[in-house]
Scaffold this active site. Structure first.
Site, mmCIF file in Angstrom:
data_model
loop_
_atom_site.group_PDB
_atom_site.id
_atom_site.type_symbol
_atom_site.label_atom_id
_atom_site.label_comp_id
_atom_site.label_asym_id
_atom_site.label_seq_id
_atom_site.Cartn_x
_atom_site.Cartn_y
_atom_site.Cartn_z
ATOM 1 C CB SER A 40 22.658 -16.125 16.233
ATOM 2 O OG SER A 40 23.729 -16.422 15.350
ATOM 3 N N GLY A 79 26.474 -20.726 11.923
ATOM 4 C CA GLY A 79 27.084 -21.856 12.613
ATOM 5 C C GLY A 79 26.132 -23.026 12.792
ATOM 6 N N GLY A 80 24.835 -22.743 12.736
ATOM 7 C CA GLY A 80 23.817 -23.783 12.846
ATOM 8 C C GLY A 80 22.543 -23.321 12.179
ATOM 9 N N GLY A 81 22.700 -22.780 10.968
ATOM 10 C CA GLY A 81 21.558 -22.198 10.264
ATOM 11 C C GLY A 81 21.346 -20.740 10.592
ATOM 12 C CB SER A 82 23.310 -18.388 12.678
ATOM 13 O OG SER A 82 23.281 -19.195 13.828
ATOM 14 C CE LYS A 108 25.403 -13.446 14.040
ATOM 15 N NZ LYS A 108 25.379 -14.908 13.788
#
Length: 647
Positions: free
Chosen positions: A327, A348-351, A251
């Site tokens: 993301s 970071g939030g389900g990315s 990534k």
């Protein structure tokens, strides 16, 4: 000035003011307030409309059992989707000093930030970093890795934990790391041949009709150079590990030479040049992996769709008109399409887990601190962590073994790494799966039915039990997580982002405006909520092995043409996508998603397990069991490349 006021009026009339802050979606509704929250002198829901602060009941007084009187505060989002000229207007309004401040204040108030966080009273002290002290999770049927092993030897230990190889394959399966290794060892295929096919496939995928936009940067010469070295090692009979010659994507939030690290932007690499590989990339190279490039991502990780106005929208291999999720969109899509058996993302939030579920692959997010974070963009340092996307649970475990722990030049970690013995699937009994029914069912009917059927398979095949529990204040936790991730991103970029406003996507500009609106008081209150939620989750995980839920509340939705150049603000779908992801990041808990079925359009659905700190072995074991129960139903994506044979 008249023009500005007129535009502001348009926005208000279209009810767009209150919907553009990721998790701030509770708009113009009247809710009963959860019973663990009370107003001084005004118990129950009346406290929501009083000026006096809400007082959260102490953790010790909150019932987590199935008969708890805790109220599940369900999100009710009625937000128009914004793209094109509308998102541009909204971004510009947010950036006007006085008007922007007013709009942001209204946003926070309308979305209950003021009531549930800013002015709330909590007795718990703040917890700023979810770094868990090691407590042996007492996992059974595991292998403990020695602390001084090299990455290649850790990979070998993982191979020794795999089940006996079988030539029998389900009707569809992606090639695994072991498939690549066997093909290379036999000489039927070489890493160089695979590299050539990979390059041709990526080139084809970027053109009509699909325009998949898998990568932000990929260098053909660099890929062939690595593959040639790997081919020579196999010819000598000296591969470094089973990862030798295997294509792995990274990534574009993780440092990986010779590529810049852009974070999905057009400017961040100018201020922060990439000077070395991230630790996790170094460890993969030490295993012989062929690093094939930097995958596309949502700009700055500030969204859930994977639509990037600079590098193109990453499309879902199962249906290219649908999103891949974000993301870590590119990493999920390259694995789903067969271009790589594994890829790295940042969660970071389900990315990692969201795009994995939408693209029908496995997504593993380890415990906070398990994988060294050096060389990763410092956008959200207390909630973000490196994660793994893979076609199978076995491949996720192999890469987990490779990147866990410290690099060889550092002192070894004192946190032992356990790997499950996957060949012993039916030998572990008495597994307890904690399920909060109201939360579990807060998804569309197809996701709910599919995930419920998957749980039934676990009970039927292995005799595992579901334990009903209550997880209080889930919506409050989401607000606190958003405050945290937004504040940290704003702080990390505060001194430089103003130089590149015109280079930012319009949706990212809105997100950054909102991130800058949070105060130090709100940040500290959010960390108190973090402490509170961690205590809730620890109590539940003391009675059950994992918490189980769907991974997303909906399947992949359509990419609209008007979003391709500006990005989009779509918080109805965004709210549904993040619904089950927050605890893993905010509380630093390990979590994994595994594909369990499809909706009526053939789009993938994932089931998630959230585990105890440092208990990745249990999560991998459960995911492997779930995979075994569902793999006969796996379907081939519309966009798929077979790199081990000529197509």
């Amino acid at each position: 000035m008249k023009t500005t006021c007129f535009l502001a009026l348009i926005i208000v009339q279209n009810q767009t003011l209150s919907f553009y802050s990721y998790n701030l979606w509770i708009i113009n509704q009247r809710f009963s307030l959860c019973s663990s929250v009370r107003s001084q002198g005004h118990p129950g829901m009346m406290g929501l409309f009083k000026t006096k602060p809400l007082v959260y009941r102490p953790v010790r007084d909150v019932d987590l059992g199935p008969q708890s009187d805790e109220f599940y505060l369900q999100a009710k989002v009625k937000a128009p989707r914004m793209t094109g000229i509308l998102v541009k207007i909204f971004a510009m309004l947010m950036e006007i000093p006085l008007l922007g401040s007013l709009l942001l204040y209204i946003l926070k108030g309308d979305n209950l930030i003021h009531k549930l966080v800013t002015h709330a009273e909590l007795e718990e002290p703040p917890l700023f970093v979810p770094l868990h002290p090691f407590e042996d999770p007492e996992e059974h049927e595991v292998k403990c890795l020695e602390s001084d092993l090299s990455p290649a030897r850790q990979v070998q230990s993982a191979i020794e934990c795999l089940p006996t190889y079988s030539e029998k394959k389900p009707s569809f399966c992606r090639w695994t790391i072991m498939d690549y290794h066997r093909a290379y060892t036999s000489g039927d295929v070489t890493p160089f041949m695979v590299a050539e096919r990979f390059i041709a496939a990526v080139s084809k995928s970027s053109k009509p009709p699909y325009q998949m936009a898998f990568f932000i940067a990929s260098n053909d010469e660099e890929i062939l150079r690595q593959a040639k070295k790997s081919t020579l090692r196999y010819e000598r009979g000296e591969p470094i590990s089973v990862l030798d010659g295997v294509p792995v994507a990274i990534k574009d939030e993780i440092d990986c030479l010779p590529y810049p690290t852009t974070g999905g932007t057009k400017w961040l690499h100018k201020e922060r040049p990439c000077k070395d590989d991230a630790c996790c990339v170094k460890r993969l190279r030490l295993c012989g992996a062929v690093i094939v490039g930097k995958t596309n991502m949502h700009e700055l990780g500030a969204g859930t769709s994977g639509i990037n106005p600079h590098y193109g929208a990453t499309r879902n291999p199962y249906e290219p008109t649908k999103i891949a999720g974000g993301s870590s969109s590119g990493s999920a899509a390259v694995v789903s399409s067969g271009l790589c058996p594994v890829a790295l993302g940042v969660d970071g939030g389900g990315s990692v887990r969201m795009p994995a579920a939408l693209c029908g692959v496995v997504g593993l997010k380890p415990t906070f601190g398990r994988v060294p974070h050096s060389g990763v963009l410092p956008l959200n340092w207390t909630v973000g962590m490196v994660g793994i996307l893979a076609g199978t649970v076995e491949d996720a475990m192999i890469v987990y073994a490779a990147i866990s722990g410290e690099i060889p030049s550092h002192e070894p970690s004192n946190i032992p790494v356990h790997l499950p013995l996957l060949g012993l699937t039916k030998s572990i009994s008495n597994i307890k799966l904690a399920k909060y029914g109201k939360w579990f069912d807060d998804c569309n009917d197809e996701v709910r039915l599919c995930c419920s059927q998957a749980l039934n398979k676990l009970q039927t095949h292995y005799g595992w039990k579901t334990v009903e529990v209550t997880i209080p204040e889930i919506e409050v936790m989401r607000l606190a997580h958003y405050l945290t991730i937004g504040s940290e991103c704003n702080t990390s970029l505060d001194l430089i982002r103003g130089k590149y406003v015109s280079d930012q996507g319009w949706d990212a500009r809105v997100a950054l405006s909102i991130y800058g609106a949070f105060s130090s008081t709100e940040y500290v209150k959010a960390q108190k909520i973090r402490n509170r939620q961690l205590q809730f989750h620890k109590k539940i995980l003391a009675e059950a092995d994992v918490i189980v839920s769907p991974t997303t509340g909906v399947t992949a939705y359509s990419i609209q043409d008007d979003a391709l150049k500006t990005g989009e603000l779509d918080y109805i779908n965004g709210a549904a996508l993040v619904r089950y992801s927050i605890a893993g990041n905010f509380l630093g808990l390990p979590a994994v998603t595994v594909p369990v079925g499809y909706d009526k359009l053939g789009l993938p659905i994932g089931l998630q397990f959230i585990g105890r700190p440092w208990a990745e072995a249990t999560l991998i074991y459960l995911a492997f069991a779930m995979q075994a129960a569902c793999e006969s139903e796996h379907k081939k994506p519309e966009v798929f490349y077979n790199l081990l044979s000529k197509e």
